[in-house]
Design an enzyme around this catalytic site. Sequence first.
Site, PDB file in Angstrom:
ATOM      1  N   HIS A   1       0.880  -1.188   0.000  1.00  0.00           N
ATOM      2  CA  HIS A   1       0.000   0.000   0.000  1.00  0.00           C
ATOM      3  C   HIS A   1       0.907   1.225   0.000  1.00  0.00           C
ATOM      4  O   HIS A   1       1.662   1.435  -0.947  1.00  0.00           O
ATOM      5  CB  HIS A   1      -0.912  -0.098   1.224  1.00  0.00           C
ATOM      6  CG  HIS A   1      -2.061   0.853   1.258  1.00  0.00           C
ATOM      7  ND1 HIS A   1      -2.404   1.679   0.230  1.00  0.00           N
ATOM      8  CD2 HIS A   1      -2.976   1.110   2.249  1.00  0.00           C
ATOM      9  CE1 HIS A   1      -3.466   2.396   0.563  1.00  0.00           C
ATOM     10  NE2 HIS A   1      -3.825   2.069   1.794  1.00  0.00           N
TER      11      HIS A   1
ATOM     12  N   HIS B   1      -1.165  -2.082 -10.008  1.00  0.00           N
ATOM     13  CA  HIS B   1      -2.155  -1.533  -9.084  1.00  0.00           C
ATOM     14  C   HIS B   1      -3.351  -2.466  -9.005  1.00  0.00           C
ATOM     15  O   HIS B   1      -3.733  -3.046 -10.028  1.00  0.00           O
ATOM     16  CB  HIS B   1      -2.617  -0.135  -9.531  1.00  0.00           C
ATOM     17  CG  HIS B   1      -3.242   0.637  -8.432  1.00  0.00           C
ATOM     18  ND1 HIS B   1      -4.568   0.499  -8.097  1.00  0.00           N
ATOM     19  CD2 HIS B   1      -2.717   1.525  -7.549  1.00  0.00           C
ATOM     20  CE1 HIS B   1      -4.829   1.279  -7.063  1.00  0.00           C
ATOM     21  NE2 HIS B   1      -3.729   1.907  -6.713  1.00  0.00           N
TER      22      HIS B   1
ATOM     23  N   ASP C   1       3.232   5.862  -6.834  1.00  0.00           N
ATOM     24  CA  ASP C   1       4.346   5.769  -5.887  1.00  0.00           C
ATOM     25  C   ASP C   1       5.695   5.748  -6.581  1.00  0.00           C
ATOM     26  O   ASP C   1       6.699   6.127  -5.989  1.00  0.00           O
ATOM     27  CB  ASP C   1       4.201   4.516  -5.032  1.00  0.00           C
ATOM     28  CG  ASP C   1       3.072   4.669  -4.047  1.00  0.00           C
ATOM     29  OD1 ASP C   1       2.865   5.793  -3.582  1.00  0.00           O
ATOM     30  OD2 ASP C   1       2.390   3.677  -3.770  1.00  0.00           O
TER      31      ASP C   1
HETATM   32  N1  CMC Z   1       6.304  -6.754 -10.511  1.00  0.00           N
HETATM   33  C1  CMC Z   1       6.252  -7.953 -11.156  1.00  0.00           C
HETATM   34  N2  CMC Z   1       5.124  -8.663 -11.344  1.00  0.00           N
HETATM   35  C2  CMC Z   1       3.977  -8.152 -10.846  1.00  0.00           C
HETATM   36  C3  CMC Z   1       3.948  -6.916 -10.168  1.00  0.00           C
HETATM   37  C4  CMC Z   1       5.156  -6.209 -10.013  1.00  0.00           C
HETATM   38  N3  CMC Z   1       5.183  -5.035  -9.375  1.00  0.00           N
HETATM   39  N4  CMC Z   1       2.684  -6.646  -9.775  1.00  0.00           N
HETATM   40  C5  CMC Z   1       1.931  -7.691 -10.212  1.00  0.00           C
HETATM   41  N5  CMC Z   1       2.714  -8.590 -10.863  1.00  0.00           N
HETATM   42  C6  CMC Z   1       2.252  -9.805 -11.552  1.00  0.00           C
HETATM   43  C7  CMC Z   1       1.910 -10.916 -10.581  1.00  0.00           C
HETATM   44  O1  CMC Z   1       3.016 -11.750 -10.316  1.00  0.00           O
HETATM   45  C8  CMC Z   1       0.811 -11.628 -11.333  1.00  0.00           C
HETATM   46  O2  CMC Z   1       1.404 -12.396 -12.357  1.00  0.00           O
HETATM   47  P1  CMC Z   1       0.712 -13.803 -12.830  1.00  0.00           P
HETATM   48  O3  CMC Z   1      -0.636 -13.423 -13.341  1.00  0.00           O
HETATM   49  O4  CMC Z   1       1.627 -14.317 -13.872  1.00  0.00           O
HETATM   50  O5  CMC Z   1       0.658 -14.650 -11.595  1.00  0.00           O
HETATM   51  C9  CMC Z   1       0.056 -10.490 -12.041  1.00  0.00           C
HETATM   52  O6  CMC Z   1       1.038  -9.455 -12.210  1.00  0.00           O
HETATM   53  C10 CMC Z   1      -1.137  -9.957 -11.247  1.00  0.00           C
HETATM   54  O7  CMC Z   1      -0.689  -9.607  -9.957  1.00  0.00           O
HETATM   55  P2  CMC Z   1      -1.577  -9.603  -8.645  1.00  0.00           P
HETATM   56  O8  CMC Z   1      -0.711  -9.769  -7.455  1.00  0.00           O
HETATM   57  O9  CMC Z   1      -2.713 -10.568  -8.831  1.00  0.00           O
HETATM   58  O10 CMC Z   1      -2.177  -8.138  -8.701  1.00  0.00           O
HETATM   59  P3  CMC Z   1      -2.875  -7.413  -7.512  1.00  0.00           P
HETATM   60  O11 CMC Z   1      -3.905  -6.555  -8.134  1.00  0.00           O
HETATM   61  O12 CMC Z   1      -3.318  -8.342  -6.458  1.00  0.00           O
HETATM   62  O13 CMC Z   1      -1.682  -6.553  -6.893  1.00  0.00           O
HETATM   63  C11 CMC Z   1      -0.244  -4.778  -6.299  1.00  0.00           C
HETATM   64  C12 CMC Z   1      -1.543  -5.188  -7.000  1.00  0.00           C
HETATM   65  C13 CMC Z   1      -0.168  -3.257  -6.291  1.00  0.00           C
HETATM   66  C14 CMC Z   1      -0.247  -5.262  -4.841  1.00  0.00           C
HETATM   67  C15 CMC Z   1       0.949  -5.395  -7.073  1.00  0.00           C
HETATM   68  O14 CMC Z   1       0.939  -4.969  -8.417  1.00  0.00           O
HETATM   69  C16 CMC Z   1       2.292  -5.077  -6.421  1.00  0.00           C
HETATM   70  O15 CMC Z   1       2.719  -5.783  -5.499  1.00  0.00           O
HETATM   71  N6  CMC Z   1       2.995  -3.967  -6.913  1.00  0.00           N
HETATM   72  C17 CMC Z   1       4.232  -3.561  -6.311  1.00  0.00           C
HETATM   73  C18 CMC Z   1       3.948  -2.771  -5.051  1.00  0.00           C
HETATM   74  C19 CMC Z   1       3.402  -1.400  -5.346  1.00  0.00           C
HETATM   75  O16 CMC Z   1       3.929  -0.651  -6.158  1.00  0.00           O
HETATM   76  N7  CMC Z   1       2.327  -1.051  -4.613  1.00  0.00           N
HETATM   77  C20 CMC Z   1       1.718   0.285  -4.697  1.00  0.00           C
HETATM   78  C21 CMC Z   1       0.334   0.268  -5.194  1.00  0.00           C
HETATM   79  S1  CMC Z   1      -0.217   1.945  -5.580  1.00  0.00           S
HETATM   80  C22 CMC Z   1      -0.365   2.689  -4.072  1.00  0.00           C
HETATM   81  C23 CMC Z   1      -1.663   2.541  -3.415  1.00  0.00           C
HETATM   82  O17 CMC Z   1      -2.715   2.852  -4.021  1.00  0.00           O
HETATM   83  O18 CMC Z   1      -1.660   2.138  -2.220  1.00  0.00           O
END
Ligand code: CMC
Length: 426
Positions: free
Chosen positions: A266, A307, A365
């Site tokens: 987050h 995101h 971010d």
């Molecule tokens: N780097 C590499 N791979 C990623 C990333 C990343 N940053 N984010 C998602 N993926 C991949 C993930 O491995 C999955 O791949 P597959 O379908 O092959 O298994 C796919 O993309 C979907 O990921 P997810 O985890 O199901 O996506 P989510 O919607 O649950 O997660 C997230 C969203 C923000 C937690 C995630 O993208 C992440 O961990 N990003 C890095 C941390 C970050 O920058 N967070 C800030 C978010 S913006 C601030 C806010 O609003 O709070």
Amino acid sequence: MNKKTASLSLEGVKDSIDLPILGGSIGPDVIDVGGLTAKGYFTFDPGFMSTASCESRITYIDGDKGVLLHRGYPIEQLAEKSDYLETCYLLLNGELPDPAQKAEFENDIRYHTMVHEKLCEFFKGFPINAHPMAIMVGVVGALSAFYHDSLDIMKEEDRRISAHRLIAKMPTIAAMCYKHAIGQPFMYPRNDFGYAENFLHMMFSTPCEAPKVSPILAKAMDTIFLLHADHEQNASTSTVRLAGSTGANPFACVSAGIAALWGPAHGGANEAVLNMLDEIGDESRIEEFIKRAKDKNDPFRLMGFGHRVYKNFDPRAKVMRKICDEVLTELGVENDPLFRIARRLEKIALEDEYFIERKLYPNVDFYSGIILKAIGIPASMFTVIFAVGRTPGWISHWNEMISNPYKIGRPRQLYTGHARRDYPGT
Ligand code: CMC
């Protein structure tokens, strides 16, 4: 009125269950599953992927189209034409202020920026290397100890004054966290400065010297606050609502929100971005990190990418990218190795099939981390700044909930543990 319903058939059950479908002003319809409990069922939705936890009139997001509206106004227009305090007023009150209302609101915030002198003593108890978010969680929660006179959450006036106190004092407390870490005296707020300018003053001035805050940096800071002001029912806002649903006071609720914001998935992501750029260390190592991000057996993710809601682009990131360019140029640091790594990383990720397929774009971010670093703010303060910016959002949602009929938030579970069993020897 034509009321839509969804019909749920359950195997082995004769009659299907009719569930009302509720329509919002925009966005998808919502199936009201509240009646299911009476039929002996709960819904199961870990991570709230398909669950609307409340009704709200504050912020609307369409993640597929990259739309973010506060009280109907697009974030890009607010970032261009409004400012942070006006956006705070909008979030809190539902409408933009007229000039007199704006002046009155700004004045009210200005005259609440100082914190109680006794609160300053709290800082002495924290180790010098305490994480500023650890201090924020404690000190913001502790504000409630000072305002017993105005903590009747059922009184609109008490809610208003608490909201103003929080918005006004957050930058002061945030700057105090920084001063504590570097062993400098706290700086009092200045009533002749704007909100963001005052924050930078409290961060970077000392009693010996008060460098003039650059208008470009003050504007960038103001826009960073504005772009973080609210984001619908995200983890920290939902935490504030959940805590608030117990009747807890607003300072305690916002403190709970700060705790939820701290995590790297987050608000902690902007700090994680900088730590990642530091770890990469050199442009020659970018490929290696991209490879790791794609490797399913490696937990590493590219911080600042992806995101939960925006699966196209983050409209805040677009604005932030522009400010990032302005700030790097203003400070003459475009060629700093760290910023060059950031730029290359952004380019490679935007062109790489893995990221394109999964719609992983740089998020807000990614750029805010770079801007804050360029301004000279250490990475450990980034999430604190996010918390300052998000305060009007938290408090607007809390206020919206308390001003309407609400129930204590109490999710249920799918129990998969042991069934009843006897203690050995029974
Ligand atoms: N780097 C590499 N791979 C990623 C990333 C990343 N940053 N984010 C998602 N993926 C991949 C993930 O491995 C999955 O791949 P597959 O379908 O092959 O298994 C796919 O993309 C979907 O990921 P997810 O985890 O199901 O996506 P989510 O919607 O649950 O997660 C997230 C969203 C923000 C937690 C995630 O993208 C992440 O961990 N990003 C890095 C941390 C970050 O920058 N967070 C800030 C978010 S913006 C601030 C806010 O609003 O709070």
